[in-house]
Write a protein that holds these residues in place. Structure first.
Motif, PDB file in Angstrom:
ATOM      1  N   GLU A 195       3.118  -5.535   6.129  1.00 42.36           N
ATOM      2  CA  GLU A 195       3.226  -4.093   6.352  1.00 42.36           C
ATOM      3  C   GLU A 195       2.062  -3.595   7.211  1.00 42.36           C
ATOM      4  N   PRO A 196       2.252  -2.466   7.898  1.00 41.82           N
ATOM      5  CA  PRO A 196       1.139  -1.899   8.668  1.00 41.82           C
ATOM      6  C   PRO A 196       0.106  -1.271   7.744  1.00 41.82           C
ATOM      7  N   ILE A 197      -1.042  -1.006   8.277  1.00 41.40           N
ATOM      8  CA  ILE A 197      -2.082  -0.304   7.526  1.00 41.40           C
ATOM      9  C   ILE A 197      -2.873   0.556   8.511  1.00 41.40           C
ATOM     10  N   GLY A 198      -3.071   1.804   8.139  1.00 44.01           N
ATOM     11  CA  GLY A 198      -3.732   2.719   9.049  1.00 44.01           C
ATOM     12  C   GLY A 198      -2.944   2.959  10.322  1.00 44.01           C
ATOM     13  N   GLY A 199      -1.602   2.884  10.239  1.00 40.01           N
ATOM     14  CA  GLY A 199      -0.771   3.116  11.405  1.00 40.01           C
ATOM     15  C   GLY A 199      -0.802   2.001  12.423  1.00 40.01           C
ATOM     16  N   GLN A 200      -1.322   0.833  12.054  1.00 45.44           N
ATOM     17  CA  GLN A 200      -1.451  -0.276  12.991  1.00 45.44           C
ATOM     18  C   GLN A 200      -1.007  -1.581  12.329  1.00 45.44           C
ATOM     19  N   GLN A 257       0.842  -1.185   0.000  1.00 53.37           N
ATOM     20  CA  GLN A 257       0.000   0.000   0.000  1.00 53.37           C
ATOM     21  C   GLN A 257       0.887   1.248   0.000  1.00 53.37           C
ATOM     22  N   PRO A 258       0.355   2.395  -0.482  1.00 54.69           N
ATOM     23  CA  PRO A 258       1.132   3.635  -0.413  1.00 54.69           C
ATOM     24  C   PRO A 258       1.456   4.009   1.031  1.00 54.69           C
ATOM     25  N   GLU A 259       2.486   4.837   1.190  1.00 55.60           N
ATOM     26  CA  GLU A 259       2.926   5.228   2.521  1.00 55.60           C
ATOM     27  C   GLU A 259       1.819   5.911   3.309  1.00 55.60           C
ATOM     28  N   GLU A 260       1.008   6.728   2.627  1.00 53.19           N
ATOM     29  CA  GLU A 260      -0.047   7.440   3.355  1.00 53.19           C
ATOM     30  C   GLU A 260      -1.140   6.491   3.852  1.00 53.19           C
ATOM     31  N   VAL A 261      -1.295   5.335   3.203  1.00 54.66           N
ATOM     32  CA  VAL A 261      -2.255   4.339   3.681  1.00 54.66           C
ATOM     33  C   VAL A 261      -1.640   3.545   4.834  1.00 54.66           C
ATOM     34  N   GLN A 262      -0.356   3.203   4.709  1.00 53.30           N
ATOM     35  CA  GLN A 262       0.305   2.462   5.783  1.00 53.30           C
ATOM     36  C   GLN A 262       0.346   3.259   7.084  1.00 53.30           C
ATOM     37  N   GLN A 263       0.680   4.537   6.993  1.00 50.62           N
ATOM     38  CA  GLN A 263       0.895   5.343   8.185  1.00 50.62           C
ATOM     39  C   GLN A 263      -0.267   6.290   8.488  1.00 50.62           C
ATOM     40  N   GLY A 264      -1.340   6.223   7.726  1.00 44.39           N
ATOM     41  CA  GLY A 264      -2.470   7.116   7.932  1.00 44.39           C
ATOM     42  C   GLY A 264      -3.334   6.711   9.113  1.00 44.39           C
ATOM     43  N   THR A 265      -4.467   7.377   9.237  1.00 42.51           N
ATOM     44  CA  THR A 265      -5.394   7.057  10.328  1.00 42.51           C
ATOM     45  C   THR A 265      -6.168   5.788   9.991  1.00 42.51           C
ATOM     46  N   PRO A 266      -6.527   5.001  11.002  1.00 41.47           N
ATOM     47  CA  PRO A 266      -7.276   3.766  10.745  1.00 41.47           C
ATOM     48  C   PRO A 266      -8.624   4.054  10.091  1.00 41.47           C
ATOM     49  N   ALA A 267      -8.989   3.204   9.153  1.00 38.39           N
ATOM     50  CA  ALA A 267     -10.287   3.351   8.483  1.00 38.39           C
ATOM     51  C   ALA A 267     -11.400   2.801   9.364  1.00 38.39           C
ATOM     52  N   THR A 268     -12.545   3.434   9.299  1.00 41.63           N
ATOM     53  CA  THR A 268     -13.717   2.970  10.046  1.00 41.63           C
ATOM     54  C   THR A 268     -14.791   2.392   9.145  1.00 41.63           C
ATOM     55  N   SER A 269     -14.675   2.601   7.849  1.00 44.66           N
ATOM     56  CA  SER A 269     -15.673   2.079   6.913  1.00 44.66           C
ATOM     57  C   SER A 269     -15.149   2.231   5.498  1.00 44.66           C
ATOM     58  N   GLY A 270     -15.889   1.660   4.564  1.00 45.51           N
ATOM     59  CA  GLY A 270     -15.557   1.814   3.167  1.00 45.51           C
ATOM     60  C   GLY A 270     -16.019   3.154   2.620  1.00 45.51           C
TER      61      GLY A 270
END
Length: 590
Positions: free
Chosen positions: A218-223, A175-188
Motif C-alpha cells: 500500500e502507499p504511505i504519505g501519498g507515495q 495503515q489508516p486511509e489518512e496515513v496512506q493518502q496524507g502528506t509525506p512525513a519528514t520526521s518522527g
C-alpha cells in the motif's frame, strides 16, 4: 366606415342621437350649436379611437420588423461564417495531471520450477522429475517512511484455473486511509527522521503446486513505498537440479522474453498470471531462428482475475534453439515468465526462469552475466550435445533487418571478442552469438544496432562430465534516483553495476534485523562493470545484508544481481522502481 379609415365628419351632417341624450333644442340656433358641439365631440372621440387603433396596429408591425431584422442578422452571420475562416479560441492543450489517490503497488513473483503435468515420478531420485532436495523461498523487504511507519503489505497465491486468487497473507498491517493518502512525513514525533526496514522470509510461498504469487504494498504519505521481493529455488537432484533467483516484477500489458529453448531434451513453459481484479485477454507472438512462428492457440487467451496459466512452448514452436516471445494483454495487466530446464541425456543441464527483458530498442544493457573460465567453458561445450550450452547473447529483430555490435565489459572495461562482436539479424528472426574465450568474471553486455532489437544473455556454471547450470540475464534501463534491491536469503549474491560514461552510486545496506547500515559510495569507471558483494557491505559481526538501497549519485547506472548457490548460478534484473504519479495526464483540445 372601415376600421382603417379615420372619420371625416362634415359640420352639416346630422348624426343620429342616442336615446339617452337630452331632448333636441327647439330653436334653430340652439340646434345648430348643439350639432356643432356633438360634431366636435365625435371628431375628438374618433381621433382618440384612431390613435388607439394606430398604436395597436404599429406594435405588431414593429415586432415583425424587429423579427425580420434578427433573421437578417442571423443570415448575415451564417453567410459571413461560410465566407470568413472561423477563428479557434485559444485553449491551453498541455497535458495536466488530474489528481488521483495513490494506489497500491503490485509485483509478481514466479513460482518455483515445476515439470509439466503428466511427467511420471521415477524411483531413483537422481533421474526423478521430482527432486527430494528442492527448496524454495521468498524474501520481501520494505522501508518505512521518515516517521518510522511501514506501509501495509500482503501476499496472495495465483493458482491455475479460474477459481481466483487465494486468501491474502498479511505481511505488514495496513495503515489508516489518512496515513496512506496524507502528506509525506519528514520526521518522527520527536522531530528526528527515523527510517527502518522490515524483512520477511517465507518458505514455499507458492504452496505445493508452486503457484506464482503477488505481493501488494500500500502507499504511505501519498507515495509508493520503497519495496522489493525476490524468490530463490535450489535443488541438488532430479531433473530440476540447479539454482534460480528471480525478482518480483510489476505486471504490465506488454512483455518481451528472449532465449527460450524447445529442442529435444529442453522444456520451456510460459507462465502467464493475472493479479488484477479485471479479466485479461492475452496474445502471443513467437520469433524463431527462421522467422515468425505461426501457431494455433496463441491469440485470445483469457485469464480470469487471480488466475495463472502455463503453456508448453515446445507444443507451439518445436525444435527452436532460441525463441523470443512477445506477450500483449488487453484488460488487466499480467505477468509473464518462462520456466526452463534441460537434460543432456540423463545429466541435468540446469534450471532457469527467464524474466522479461527491455522492449525492442537500438541499445540494450545487460549487467550481471557470469561466465566460467575459457578452458572450463570449452570443456563443457566440447561434449556431445552440449554445443549450444556455452555463454551467449540472444538477439531477436521483431520488425526489420538489423546489424548489431556487441560489447562485453568487465572490471577493466571492454574485452576483445574472438568473433569480432558484429552480427546480422534478419527481420522476425532470432540469432545466438557465442561468447567464447572470456575469463571467469562478472560482465555487462551492451548491444547497439541500426534497428530495434530484443536482447537476452545466458551464463554458465559447472564442469565437464557433471551437472551444469544456466543463468538468464535481461536488459534493463537505468536505475533512476532510488531503488531498493532485495537479496535472496541464504545465497551469495553480488551487485553488478555499469555506467557507459562513468558514474557513482551510494549504497545503503539493509540488515536482516531491520536496521540500516552505514552508507558508502562506489565510483564506476566508463564502460566497466563493478561487482559489489552483499556480504562486504556490513561488518563481520553484523546481521546478514537482506537488501541494499541504491541512490544514483552521478551518471546513468544500470544494475543486475548474480546469485551463486551450491547447485549453480542465476541472475535477475534490477529494473527502475515503479513510480507513483500524483495524477493521470489529461489533455484538453478539439
Amino acid at each position: 366606415m372601415s376600421q382603417d379609415q379615420d372619420p371625416e365628419l362634415s359640420p352639416d351632417q346630422e348624426p343620429e342621437l342616442s336615446p339617452d341624450r337630452d331632448p333636441q333644442p327647439t330653436g334653430r340656433g340652439q340646434r345648430r350649436s348643439q350639432r356643432a358641439a356633438e360634431a366636435r365631440d365625435q371628431r375628438r372621440q374618433a381621433a382618440l379611437e384612431a390613435h388607439q387603433r394606430g398604436v395597436v396596429r404599429k406594435a405588431p408591425v414593429a415586432a415583425g420588423l424587429a423579427g425580420a431584422g434578427v433573421v437578417v442578422l442571423v443570415a448575415a452571420a451564417v453567410t459571413a461564417g461560410s465566407l470568413i475562416p472561423s477563428s479557434t479560441p485559444d485553449v491551453d492543450g498541455a497535458a495536466v495531471p488530474a489528481a488521483l489517490n495513490a494506489v497500491p503497488a503490485q509485483s509478481l513473483c514466479a513460482g518455483p520450477p515445476r515439470l509439466p503435468a503428466g511427467a511420471e515420478e521415477g524411483t531413483d531420485t537422481q533421474f526423478s522429475p521430482v527432486s527430494t532436495s528442492a527448496d524454495s523461498g521468498l524474501t520481501s523487504v520494505l522501508l518505512s517512511d521518515l516517521a518510522g511507519r511501514f506501509p501495509g503489505s500482503s501476499l496472495v497465491n495465483l493458482p491455475a484455473g479460474d477459481a481466483g486468487a487465494g486468501e491474502p497473507e498479511e505481511l505488514t498491517a495496513p495503515q489508516p486511509e489518512e496515513v496512506q493518502q496524507g502528506t509525506p512525513a519528514t520526521s518522527g514525533e520527536d522531530g528526528v527522521p527515523v527510517r527502518e526496514a522490515t524483512v520477511e522470509d517465507l518458505s514455499s510461498p507458492g504452496g505445493d503446486a508452486g503457484d506464482p504469487t503477488a505481493v501488494t504494498v500500500e502507499p504511505i504519505g501519498g507515495q509508493a513505498a520503497p519495496a522489493d521481493a525476490v524468490s530463490l529455488y535450489s535443488a541438488s537432484d532430479g531433473d530440476l537440479a540447479g539454482t534460480d533467483a528471480s525478482s518480483c516484477g510489476a505486471p504490465a500489458h506488454e512483455h518481451w522474453l528472449a532465449g527460450a529453448t524447445t529442442t529435444v531434451g529442453s522444456t520451456a513453459v510460459l507462465v502467464l498470471s493475472n493479479p488484477s481484479a479485471s479479466a485479461s485477454t492475452v496474445d502471443l507472438s513467437l520469433f524463431g531462428g527462421s522467422g515468425p512462428v505461426e501457431a494455433p492457440g496463441t491469440t485470445g487467451i483469457v485469464l480470469a482475475p487471480g488466475e495463472s496459466r502455463s503453456m508448453v512452448l515446445g507444443g507451439l514452436a518445436p525444435d527452436e534453439e532460441h525463441l523470443a516471445v512477445h506477450v500483449t494483454a488487453q484488460g488487466g495487466a499480467v505477468g509473464a515468465t518462462v520456466q526452463q530446464h534441460r537434460l543432456f541425456g540423463v545429466t541435468p543441464g540446469g534450471v532457469e526462469i527467464i524474466q522479461p527483458t527491455a522492449a525492442p530498442s537500438q541499445t540494450a544493457v545487460l549487467p550481471g552475466l557470469v561466465v566460467p573460465s575459457a578452458s572450463n567453458a570449452e570443456a563443457v561445450t566440447g561434449q556431445d550435445g552440449y554445443e549450444q550450452a556455452g555463454p551467449a547473447v540472444l538477439l531477436a529483430a521483431p520488425t526489420a533487418d538489423a546489424t548489431a555490435e556487441i560489447t562485453v565489459s568487465g572490471p577493466e572495461g571492454p574485452v576483445e571478442l574472438p568473433e569480432g562482436g558484429v552480427v546480422d539479424v534478419e527481420a522476425g528472426s532470432t540469432v545466438r552469438f557465442p561468447l567464447d574465450g572470456l575469463d571467469h568474471d562478472i560482465y555487462t553486455v551492451t548491444v547497439t544496432a541500426d534497428a530495434p532489437l530484443v536482447a537476452g544473455a545466458r551464463g554458465l556454471s559447472g564442469q565437464a562430465d557433471g551437472p551444469v547450470d544456466l543463468s538468464s540475464v535481461s536488459a534493463v534501463g537505468p536505475l533512476g534516483l532510488e531503488r531498493l534491491v532485495a537479496r535472496p536469503s541464504g545465497a551469495d549474491a553480488n551487485l553488478a553495476l555499469y555506467s557507459d560514461a562513468g558514474g557513482a552510486v551510494e549504497i545503503t545496506p539493509v540488515l536482516s534485523d531491520g536496521s540500516l547500515g552505514e552508507s558508502l559510495v562506489r565510483e564506476l569507471g566508463p564502460k566497466s562493470t563493478r561487482a559489489v558483494a552483499f556480504d562486504d557491505l556490513a561488518d563481520g559481526d553484523a546481521p546478514e545484508v537482506s537488501a541494499v538501497l541504491l541512490e544514483t549519485a552521478e551518471g546513468q547506472v544500470h544494475a543486475g544481481v548474480d546469485v551463486r548457490g551450491e547447485q549453480g548460478i542465476s541472475a535477475y534484473p534490477v529494473v527502475p522502481q515503479q513510480q507513483q504519479v500524483s495524477g493521470v495526464p489529461v489533455r484538453v483540445g478539439y
